[in-house]
Design a protein around this motif. Structure first.
Motif, PDB file in Angstrom:
ATOM      1  N   VAL A 163     -13.771   2.119 -20.991  1.00 57.79           N
ATOM      2  CA  VAL A 163     -12.621   2.219 -20.041  1.00 57.79           C
ATOM      3  C   VAL A 163     -11.212   2.655 -20.566  1.00 57.79           C
ATOM      4  O   VAL A 163     -10.357   3.590 -19.984  1.00 57.79           O
ATOM      5  N   LEU A 164     -10.851   2.110 -21.475  1.00 64.60           N
ATOM      6  CA  LEU A 164      -9.430   2.299 -22.347  1.00 64.60           C
ATOM      7  C   LEU A 164      -9.531   3.389 -22.867  1.00 64.60           C
ATOM      8  O   LEU A 164      -8.575   4.179 -22.920  1.00 64.60           O
ATOM      9  N   ASP A 165     -10.926   3.985 -23.326  1.00 65.00           N
ATOM     10  CA  ASP A 165     -10.982   5.373 -23.828  1.00 65.00           C
ATOM     11  C   ASP A 165     -10.675   6.259 -22.740  1.00 65.00           C
ATOM     12  O   ASP A 165      -9.803   7.334 -22.877  1.00 65.00           O
ATOM     13  N   ALA A 166     -11.283   5.920 -21.461  1.00 64.96           N
ATOM     14  CA  ALA A 166     -10.969   6.983 -20.247  1.00 64.96           C
ATOM     15  C   ALA A 166      -9.706   7.003 -19.895  1.00 64.96           C
ATOM     16  O   ALA A 166      -9.180   8.146 -19.234  1.00 64.96           O
ATOM     17  N   LEU A 167      -8.820   5.833 -20.203  1.00 69.68           N
ATOM     18  CA  LEU A 167      -7.500   5.771 -19.897  1.00 69.68           C
ATOM     19  C   LEU A 167      -6.608   6.267 -20.983  1.00 69.68           C
ATOM     20  O   LEU A 167      -5.280   6.140 -20.780  1.00 69.68           O
ATOM     21  N   GLU A 168      -7.105   6.879 -21.976  1.00 73.54           N
ATOM     22  CA  GLU A 168      -6.407   7.070 -23.091  1.00 73.54           C
ATOM     23  C   GLU A 168      -5.383   5.999 -23.858  1.00 73.54           C
ATOM     24  O   GLU A 168      -4.361   6.439 -23.979  1.00 73.54           O
ATOM     25  N   VAL A 169      -6.085   5.052 -23.775  1.00 71.54           N
ATOM     26  CA  VAL A 169      -5.294   3.724 -24.285  1.00 71.54           C
ATOM     27  C   VAL A 169      -5.882   3.417 -25.717  1.00 71.54           C
ATOM     28  O   VAL A 169      -7.102   2.975 -25.906  1.00 71.54           O
ATOM     29  N   ALA A 170      -4.936   3.438 -26.771  1.00 69.72           N
ATOM     30  CA  ALA A 170      -5.372   3.578 -28.250  1.00 69.72           C
ATOM     31  C   ALA A 170      -5.487   1.732 -28.153  1.00 69.72           C
ATOM     32  O   ALA A 170      -6.731   1.755 -29.220  1.00 69.72           O
ATOM     33  N   ASP A 171      -4.762   1.103 -27.907  1.00 67.35           N
ATOM     34  CA  ASP A 171      -4.952  -0.351 -28.253  1.00 67.35           C
ATOM     35  C   ASP A 171      -4.550  -0.993 -27.081  1.00 67.35           C
ATOM     36  O   ASP A 171      -3.645  -0.538 -26.559  1.00 67.35           O
ATOM     37  N   ALA A 172      -4.784  -2.445 -27.301  1.00 72.77           N
ATOM     38  CA  ALA A 172      -4.511  -3.343 -26.153  1.00 72.77           C
ATOM     39  C   ALA A 172      -4.560  -4.474 -26.400  1.00 72.77           C
ATOM     40  O   ALA A 172      -5.330  -5.046 -27.320  1.00 72.77           O
ATOM     41  N   HIS A 173      -3.796  -5.392 -25.631  1.00 70.30           N
ATOM     42  CA  HIS A 173      -3.972  -6.906 -25.689  1.00 70.30           C
ATOM     43  C   HIS A 173      -5.212  -7.091 -24.544  1.00 70.30           C
ATOM     44  O   HIS A 173      -5.440  -6.370 -23.475  1.00 70.30           O
ATOM     45  N   VAL A 174      -6.004  -8.226 -24.835  1.00 68.07           N
ATOM     46  CA  VAL A 174      -7.190  -8.493 -23.784  1.00 68.07           C
ATOM     47  C   VAL A 174      -7.084  -9.809 -23.431  1.00 68.07           C
ATOM     48  O   VAL A 174      -6.886 -10.717 -24.286  1.00 68.07           O
TER      49      VAL A 174
END
Length: 294
Positions: free
Chosen positions: A102-113
């Motif tokens: 999902v983060l890939d599809a949103l083009e999010v490289a890194d995130a807090h979870v």
């Protein structure tokens, strides 16, 4: 919106500014993205986050796996107690890969979870799968899966394993869901009858998928003890757990605290296995403070 992620359709909700710090929220067993209260999302957005919620596979509006059948949970639970392998339709690791996709599809490289209950178990797998992409980890009312931990209270076990009523019997569905939430909820922060009814009916009207809950439960039972692998988690970790949790007793939080280096713990008096409105600012502060440690 529905995204194609890990080969399946995953329903996603994104709120907050495009330049905000990405924060992924992962919900628990059978729960939908609306299980994260809007007031909590608003509080996190006000703290600078771009909040991403998703329906896990087999829940909410995401793709289902009915073609894999319905597992025999009684048999799976017996094998779990005997420490025998369980053949689940899919794994928590698969669900973690969904979240990264999902983060890939949103083009999010890194995130807090942040993960709650089963979502916290999924988040543990996420941290182990792609540690370089996870900036911080908040685990709410969840567990390492260690065998020595106390089991849920017997009335909770009985309610969770009971056969769900058919969808056409809406009144019974609503009453059963309300009873379960009362059973596992926070004794010091009980929801009003009106608020609980609104929450339950919104969930049932959006999606009712008992077979998906059974498959997710099988995935939890099959996952077993993650204790040894947790030593490899290096991200800042914050634990939030209720002292009055009857589903995952607070010993689970103390166990995680021992196994996760430098983890902080907020053990909340009077909190059960839910997200009371009165505690939402406290939760948002804890998530934000942990993110600042990254």
């Amino acid at each position: 919106m529905k995204l194609r992620a890990n080969g399946i359709g995953i329903q996603v909700d994104v709120q907050g500014p495009a330049h905000g710090t990405p924060l992924l929220l992962v919900m628990g067993l059978g729960m939908q993205l609306i299980g994260w209260p809007q007031a909590l999302v608003d509080g996190l957005v006000s703290r600078g986050f771009r909040v991403i919620r998703l329906d896990n596979r087999d829940a909410g509006l995401s793709d289902g796996f009915d073609h894999l059948g319905v597992p025999n949970l009684g048999w799976a639970a017996t094998r779990h107690m005997l420490r025998l392998p369980i053949d689940a339709p899919y794994t928590l690791a698969d669900m973690a890969q969904d979240a990264w996709a999902v983060l890939d599809a949103l083009e999010v490289a890194d995130a807090h979870v942040c993960g709650a209950s089963m979502g916290g178990m999924i988040a543990q797998h996420m941290a182990l799968q792609q540690p370089q992409r996870m900036k911080s980890l908040t685990l709410m009312m969840t567990s390492s899966g260690a065998r020595h931990l106390p089991r849920p209270a017997w009335p909770v076990q009985r309610a969770m394993m009971a056969k769900p009523p058919p969808r056409r019997d809406r009144a019974t569905l609503v009453a059963r869901a309300e009873a379960i939430f009362r059973l596992i909820g926070s004794p010091a922060y009980p929801a009003t009858e009106e608020a609980l009814r609104a929450r339950v009916t919104a969930s049932i009207d959006r999606a009712y998928r008992p077979a998906g809950v059974a498959r997710q439960m099988a995935a939890v039972l099959a996952d077993g003890d993650r204790s040894r692998r947790l030593r490899d988690i290096r991200q800042p970790v914050h634990l939030i757990h209720g002292r009055a949790d009857p589903l995952l007793p607070s010993a689970a939080a103390l166990d995680l605290k021992l196994k996760l280096r430098e983890a902080t713990l907020d053990l909340v008096d009077g909190m059960g296995h839910d997200l009371p409105d009165e505690l939402l600012p406290r939760f948002a502060d804890g998530i934000a403070t942990n993110a600042a440690r990254a």
